[in-house]
Design an enzyme around this catalytic site. Structure first.
Site, PDB file in Angstrom:
ATOM      1  CG  ASP A  51      -1.545  -1.190   1.294  1.00 34.41           C
ATOM      2  OD1 ASP A  51      -2.933  -1.364   0.867  1.00 34.41           O
ATOM      3  OD2 ASP A  51      -1.463  -2.440   1.706  1.00 34.41           O
ATOM      4  CE1 TYR A  87      -4.035   2.960  -1.998  1.00 34.19           C
ATOM      5  CE2 TYR A  87      -1.780   3.073  -2.061  1.00 34.19           C
ATOM      6  CZ  TYR A  87      -2.906   2.332  -1.512  1.00 34.19           C
ATOM      7  OH  TYR A  87      -3.203   1.443  -0.859  1.00 34.19           O
ATOM      8  CG  ASN A 122      -8.385  -2.557  -3.070  1.00 32.22           C
ATOM      9  OD1 ASN A 122      -7.570  -3.157  -2.331  1.00 32.22           O
ATOM     10  ND2 ASN A 122      -9.288  -1.566  -2.684  1.00 32.22           N
ATOM     11  CG  HIS A 216      -4.155  -6.350  -1.456  1.00 33.93           C
ATOM     12  ND1 HIS A 216      -3.122  -5.291  -1.255  1.00 33.93           N
ATOM     13  CD2 HIS A 216      -5.213  -5.446  -1.779  1.00 33.93           C
ATOM     14  CE1 HIS A 216      -3.764  -4.061  -0.854  1.00 33.93           C
ATOM     15  NE2 HIS A 216      -5.039  -4.107  -1.035  1.00 33.93           N
ATOM     16  CG  HIS A 225     -10.207  -2.836   4.418  1.00 32.49           C
ATOM     17  ND1 HIS A 225     -11.169  -2.246   3.625  1.00 32.49           N
ATOM     18  CD2 HIS A 225      -8.789  -2.105   3.939  1.00 32.49           C
ATOM     19  CE1 HIS A 225     -10.646  -1.178   3.037  1.00 32.49           C
ATOM     20  NE2 HIS A 225      -9.376  -1.125   3.143  1.00 32.49           N
ATOM     21  CG  ASP A 252      -7.009  -3.760   7.569  1.00 29.62           C
ATOM     22  OD1 ASP A 252      -7.716  -2.922   6.935  1.00 29.62           O
ATOM     23  OD2 ASP A 252      -7.375  -4.620   8.039  1.00 29.62           O
TER      24      ASP A 252
END
Length: 333
Positions: A51, A87, A122, A216, A225, A252
């Site tokens: 992330d 992102y 995602n 993931h 989450h 997360d």
């Protein structure tokens, strides 16, 4: 320093082959294996980061700096990315400047100029998935390797990388709210059956002393989450039946460690590569919860044939939590 670091403590083609410094073995039309060498002493060390891809913002650059310093001390062999690599919506094309701005220009330390093994998150599925899987990226930066599901084999451990995003029902329930690139996934049920079948077969055939599965989405988590019910129902039984030692995920935006009370399985979340969610967690009763930190950071793992040391580091490189595991060498029946 950008962003808060407050926390709560409790057949690949021949072109591909020229880009890689490791050995590729073709297994089937659906599953690929790569071999990675261990050090001269038989050990292996690597980072896990998830992330992260925000062009250096939200302390991504600071985390990268500390990874470089710790990576030099540990002489890491490679880096694992647990997804949400770019992102907010993955990459728009293989030539998207976001790739260089969020990856090549950020992880510049010599110790991080090693192979990166990556899965899709995602957010990556909200862009052009084929872009992240494209050999073009490996020509831009040879460190990059991202496939949907694959295996990395060493002398002491096998890593099973799993594409978890298509398992999550909610991503398919309101397609107008968020658009996902499902090319290569539809029909979904057939795709998921194949992923699970390939994983089950590979785990059964594995003679590695350590078995580590990477995806993931978390199976177990107290973060924002929380647990992923689809993975608890479909993936977890396979891991437990095949004596998997660790399941490692992102999703997360935190660092955490939970220990199964029904098997040897350890659950690790390393999703603190950039933006973190301060104070966003759920209490968990019982003995499963071992560590939770809601700031940025990363995870390091040092392995030998019989011992493992897992360490969580914060945005300043400080050690937050460590765990030592040991086991007997694998012997064939």
């Amino acid at each position: 320093m950008d962003g808060s670091c407050n926390h709560y403590s409790i057949s690949l083609s021949s072109v591909w082959l020229t880009c890689f410094c490791f050995c590729f073995i073709f297994v089937s039309a659906e599953l690929h294996r790569f071999e990675h060498p261990v050090k001269a002493d038989g050990s292996l060390s690597f980072f896990v980061i998830g992330d992260w891809g925000r062009k250096g913002a939200y302390n991504q650059s600071q985390v990268a700096l500390q990874m470089g310093k710790v990576g030099e001390k540990l002489s890491i062999d490679f880096v694992v990315s647990t997804g949400d690599n770019f992102y907010e919506k993955g990459l728009a094309s293989p030539y998207d400047p976001v790739f260089k701005d969020s990856f090549t220009k950020i992880y510049t330390a010599n110790s991080l100029k090693k192979q990166w093994y990556s899965v899709l998150g995602n957010h990556d599925y909200r862009g052009d998935v084929q872009a992240q899987l494209s050999p073009i990226l490996r020509r831009i930066d040879s460190r990059w390797l991202c496939l949907r599901s694959f295996i990395v084999k060493t002398e002491i451990v096998e890593f099973f990388f799993i594409d978890t995003t298509p398992f999550v029902d909610q991503y398919f329930q309101n397609p107008k709210h968020q658009k996902f690139d499902w090319r290569g996934v539809i029909p979904r049920k057939k795709y998921l059956r194949r992923v699970l079948k390939d994983l089950r077969s590979a785990l059964r055939e594995s003679v590695a002393n350590w078995k580590i599965v990477i995806g993931h989405h978390p199976i177990r988590s107290i973060g924002h989450h929380g647990e992923t019910k689809e993975l608890i129902m479909q993936l977890l039984p396979i891991l437990e039946a095949n004596n998997v030692d660790m399941y490692i995920n992102g999703h997360d935006h935190c660092l955490e460690h939970l220990s199964s009370i029904t098997s040897q399985l350890q659950f690790f979340t390393s999703g603190g590569g950039s933006k973190a969610w301060k104070g966003d967690f759920h209490y968990l009763d019982g003995d499963e919860m071992k560590f939770y930190y809601d700031g940025q950071g990363f995870m390091s793992v040092e392995l030998t044939a019989t011992d493992a040391k897992i360490v969580f580091h914060d945005v300043f490189g400080k050690v937050l939590h460590s765990l030592d595991l040991s086991k007997q060498p694998y012997t064939a029946m």
